[in-house]
Motif scaffolding. Sequence first.
Motif, PDB file in Angstrom:
ATOM      1  N   ARG A 114     -37.723 -30.165 -62.281  1.00 48.02           N
ATOM      2  CA  ARG A 114     -36.535 -30.542 -61.515  1.00 48.02           C
ATOM      3  C   ARG A 114     -35.310 -30.115 -62.299  1.00 48.02           C
ATOM      4  NH1 ARG A 114     -35.142 -35.532 -57.800  1.00 48.02           N
ATOM      5  NH2 ARG A 114     -36.340 -34.140 -56.484  1.00 48.02           N
ATOM      6  N   VAL A 115     -34.387 -29.449 -61.599  1.00 42.65           N
ATOM      7  CA  VAL A 115     -33.091 -29.104 -62.164  1.00 42.65           C
ATOM      8  C   VAL A 115     -32.040 -29.722 -61.258  1.00 42.65           C
ATOM      9  CG1 VAL A 115     -31.477 -27.231 -62.706  1.00 42.65           C
ATOM     10  CG2 VAL A 115     -33.921 -26.964 -63.214  1.00 42.65           C
ATOM     11  N   VAL A 116     -31.087 -30.425 -61.864  1.00 41.95           N
ATOM     12  CA  VAL A 116     -29.971 -31.015 -61.132  1.00 41.95           C
ATOM     13  C   VAL A 116     -28.687 -30.487 -61.742  1.00 41.95           C
ATOM     14  CG1 VAL A 116     -28.846 -33.133 -60.340  1.00 41.95           C
ATOM     15  CG2 VAL A 116     -31.309 -33.136 -60.791  1.00 41.95           C
ATOM     16  N   VAL A 117     -27.783 -30.017 -60.898  1.00 44.59           N
ATOM     17  CA  VAL A 117     -26.470 -29.562 -61.329  1.00 44.59           C
ATOM     18  C   VAL A 117     -25.444 -30.517 -60.742  1.00 44.59           C
ATOM     19  CG1 VAL A 117     -24.797 -27.678 -61.249  1.00 44.59           C
ATOM     20  CG2 VAL A 117     -27.235 -27.165 -61.494  1.00 44.59           C
ATOM     21  N   TYR A 118     -24.719 -31.192 -61.622  1.00 42.17           N
ATOM     22  CA  TYR A 118     -23.690 -32.141 -61.213  1.00 42.17           C
ATOM     23  C   TYR A 118     -22.322 -31.482 -61.356  1.00 42.17           C
ATOM     24  CZ  TYR A 118     -27.361 -35.602 -61.916  1.00 42.17           C
ATOM     25  OH  TYR A 118     -28.527 -36.313 -61.847  1.00 42.17           O
ATOM     26  N   ASP A 119     -21.428 -31.823 -60.428  1.00 38.25           N
ATOM     27  CA  ASP A 119     -20.040 -31.376 -60.544  1.00 38.25           C
ATOM     28  C   ASP A 119     -19.130 -32.517 -60.115  1.00 38.25           C
ATOM     29  OD1 ASP A 119     -19.346 -31.243 -57.663  1.00 38.25           O
ATOM     30  OD2 ASP A 119     -20.778 -29.597 -57.619  1.00 38.25           O
ATOM     31  N   GLY A 120     -17.850 -32.361 -60.314  1.00 33.47           N
ATOM     32  CA  GLY A 120     -16.898 -33.418 -60.008  1.00 33.47           C
ATOM     33  C   GLY A 120     -16.413 -33.448 -58.579  1.00 33.47           C
ATOM     34  N   ASP A 121     -17.024 -32.671 -57.704  1.00 40.31           N
ATOM     35  CA  ASP A 121     -16.601 -32.564 -56.313  1.00 40.31           C
ATOM     36  C   ASP A 121     -17.597 -33.319 -55.435  1.00 40.31           C
ATOM     37  OD1 ASP A 121     -15.786 -31.797 -53.761  1.00 40.31           O
ATOM     38  OD2 ASP A 121     -15.654 -29.679 -54.252  1.00 40.31           O
ATOM     39  N   GLU A 122     -17.120 -34.237 -54.626  1.00 41.18           N
ATOM     40  CA  GLU A 122     -18.018 -35.007 -53.768  1.00 41.18           C
ATOM     41  C   GLU A 122     -18.372 -34.291 -52.466  1.00 41.18           C
ATOM     42  OE1 GLU A 122     -16.457 -38.939 -53.303  1.00 41.18           O
ATOM     43  OE2 GLU A 122     -16.638 -39.358 -55.441  1.00 41.18           O
ATOM     44  N   ASN A 123     -17.718 -33.176 -52.161  1.00 41.60           N
ATOM     45  CA  ASN A 123     -18.014 -32.440 -50.934  1.00 41.60           C
ATOM     46  C   ASN A 123     -19.397 -31.807 -51.027  1.00 41.60           C
ATOM     47  OD1 ASN A 123     -15.473 -32.832 -49.593  1.00 41.60           O
ATOM     48  ND2 ASN A 123     -14.589 -31.469 -51.125  1.00 41.60           N
ATOM     49  N   PRO A 124     -20.192 -31.921 -49.959  1.00 35.70           N
ATOM     50  CA  PRO A 124     -21.546 -31.362 -50.001  1.00 35.70           C
ATOM     51  C   PRO A 124     -21.516 -29.832 -49.985  1.00 35.70           C
ATOM     52  CG  PRO A 124     -21.043 -32.177 -47.810  1.00 35.70           C
ATOM     53  CD  PRO A 124     -19.894 -32.574 -48.686  1.00 35.70           C
ATOM     54  N   PRO A 125     -22.553 -29.219 -50.527  1.00 35.63           N
ATOM     55  CA  PRO A 125     -22.636 -27.756 -50.438  1.00 35.63           C
ATOM     56  C   PRO A 125     -22.854 -27.351 -48.987  1.00 35.63           C
ATOM     57  CG  PRO A 125     -24.662 -28.652 -51.328  1.00 35.63           C
ATOM     58  CD  PRO A 125     -23.703 -29.806 -51.186  1.00 35.63           C
ATOM     59  N   VAL A 126     -22.340 -26.199 -48.637  1.00 38.98           N
ATOM     60  CA  VAL A 126     -22.416 -25.725 -47.259  1.00 38.98           C
ATOM     61  C   VAL A 126     -23.187 -24.413 -47.227  1.00 38.98           C
ATOM     62  CG1 VAL A 126     -21.083 -24.926 -45.271  1.00 38.98           C
ATOM     63  CG2 VAL A 126     -20.219 -26.815 -46.674  1.00 38.98           C
TER      64      VAL A 126
END
Length: 147
Positions: free
Chosen positions: A72-84
């Motif tokens: 499992r790889v998880v990439v976190y960022d500071g943006d709450e908008n979902p990927p499109v």
Amino acid sequence: MPSYTLVCPPLDTSPHIARDFVATVLRALELDGSLIDDAILCTSELVTNVCVHAKGGDGTVLWLAVEEGRLRVVVYDGDENPPVIRELTADTWERGGGRGLYLVDAVTQGRWGHGPDVPYGRRECPRPEGKGVWFDLPVPVRSATAP
């Protein structure tokens, strides 16, 4: 099972560094080359999306865990908008962008997702702000061989 964390600043070099990090960890764990290639591709796409599209935050936190039968790889960022996922058109292919999540979906056979509450594997640290985008790849279970 082992897990590893990488913090990347919001720089153009971050996707390259993330790819190298994932490759180094998986090679050190002596995992299959095709699994490594798939993990590098998917990681690159997710970290690139953060660099290009995510607003706010201090970059990315990448968390990688190898568990029984799964990477499992998880990439976190500071943006709450979902990927499109963009609509694929002939123009999309010609421009060379907008295909990242399609690639992740194809390589992982649909085993990816996102959300603001994706668990972070390090219990001693708070979960990063924003969202987590994750993918899973199957890891063949190694059988013990007799000497």
